[in-house]
Design a protein around this motif. Sequence first.
Motif: not given
Length: 692
Positions: A176-182, A184-192, A205-207
């Motif tokens: 997903h482009p948003e995951y690539k963007s996060a 590249s900026r060193g951000l973590q995406i929380p689980k829902l 943790e996984s793509a």
Amino acid sequence: MKTYLDLFGENYDMYEEHENKHKFFTIATSSMDEKLKWLQEDIKTKFNAASSRIEMYRKYEALFKGIHYKSMDYRRNENDDSYSGTKQPRMAVNFVQEMVETKVSQRAKTKAGYAVIPNNDEIDDINNATTVKMLLDNRAQEIDIDTKFSDGDRMNFMRGESYTFVVWDEDSGDVHPEYKSAQSRGLQIPKLDKNGQPIEGEFIESAVTIGDVSVRVLGPERCFPEQNCNTWDEVDDITEMNWLHLDVLKAKYPEHADQITINDDYFFYDSADYAIKKRKNHAAVFTYYHRKTKFLPQGAKIVYVIGCILEDGPLPYSHGKLPCVFDTDVDVPDELHGRPFLVNIAQLQNLHNMCMASIARNIAVSSMPKWVMPKGTVHRDKLNNEYGIIEYSGPIAPQMVTYSAINKDLYAMPDKFEKYIQSMSMVDSMARGEPPAGIKAAVALQFLDEQDQQRQSTGIAKRLRRIKDVYKMMISIMGDNYKKDDGRMVRILGADNTYLISSFEQADFNSAYDVRILNASSLPDSKAGRISAILDLNTATQADPMFGKEEIAQMLDLANDERFKAKASVGVKAAETVIAKILKRQPIQEPQQWDDFIVMYPMLLKCLQEREYKDVDQDILQTIKQYVMVMEGLMYNKAIKSPVFAAQLQRFYMFPVLFTVPQAPYNPAPAPINTTPINTGAVAANMVRQNQ
């Protein structure tokens, strides 16, 4: 407690005991416990009703593998028939496997082209339908959908029916482009959580992929449709059965980890060693689908194990149908389930095996040379294979005699059974690579091939319907899940081995589209037959040949070779690209002197005559007219310089259509050889302005 091990025996009296008395929509809004109880009774009923058919699948699968003698009831780990000696040899010529694969090849030979038809003739809808088809072609090539269709054919021939599921797979597709963007900026995406709210302290943790439509083919031993239905249109629900490891289930559904356990009540038939057993550390997982109906408008999709319901929600597809395409081999009136053609040849296969075994036994026992002599005339030890002298007493010498071990009629019987097997399988000798003796003419071979296609027309029609329904479901599911910010790329391998790579921000799947199977060419499918037909047609029309060099190269796929591509297909591709860009209102360059005018001009003129645009699309009309006018001017200039090109230009009796040939002055002075060419671009632009 009765287990599913009993379902494979002779005890089939459980049907009434576990039959559901109510339809699902009556308990659709009930508690989870009530739903789970209903689902447990439902799968028991369906599984029990399928037990006798599963026995049939076991027998025919053994024949397909070449196991024709060993009893399946006592088979464990052996996958071949044991040899029992010369007195009782076990011979098997496996026609079952050959007939199945030959029929699969016959069906695969019928290439089904399809078109995405818009709901109206608006140019924007036509362009959007082209975009949808490109996305559909891209996904079809990614999942190798032709192989999926062949797998469905094989399943039909071996088990009588197949289920082609078309579903959404969240784990497919690009990152997903948003995951690539996060990332590249060193951000973590929380689980829902299941309500879409972030879970504190837990991160992905996984793509994360954008997901894509998936197609898989399942057999009737894993799919159980609603009972008491005579046709597929009457079926409201279906249950799919899978086996997953306990660790995978608990990781996927952590909130139900305590309720997920190994169930001892469910066994499965292992086709690898023909045993009925349960998988260690695995649990049976069932997915229940209910289509959208008058009494259940939202439909249903429920994933459950014996202990609990893992997922519960409406049917996630806007088409409202069961997410699978059902197909059969041999249809029986007033019966939902189909039968494989193997029911017609199984006994013939057994008879052929018996004849071959008898021949082998007679050869082994009766055809050995034997010594014939009066009793007591020679000592037996003297009759050996060594050099020496045989002494005998009496007037009659010992003789070595060979008997005719096999009756001539017995030799002819296997050939007769083989012909019967071919006839009952609707497979002729040509399909097996054996043309009839004495027939060599291409026309005669083509006629026999057409006769074979006619015999299989019913099966081919059902296959085309399956292909069409699969594509329609794929379009619908793409429309449900494709989003503008997915950043999807189209990577299509064209017919001439050229790649088309493009990106689409958005394709409107919400418009009403239909999928139609394109009409097949009247030319033969085989290369030899097609070449012969083209030569015959061109010979019959020598004055004005029906096919030109470019058309022949396209029809024979010569454009796939790099050596032919520059000569045959570049001009066609260039014209098609220009027309496509004009219809999509994309900018194009003016014609150039190095373009292949002889190939491109008739295609552009045909586009102008067909008028795929409407009266409101005057900008498209003017663009085509201007392009044709400029091209005609360039062709006029080239004809002045090149007598060869001028001779070829005479085939276009309508030339020029838009370009006005400049009139020569009266008594002109002789012009030099290197005359400055006319600025056709400026002339064409002025003429277009005057027409407007």
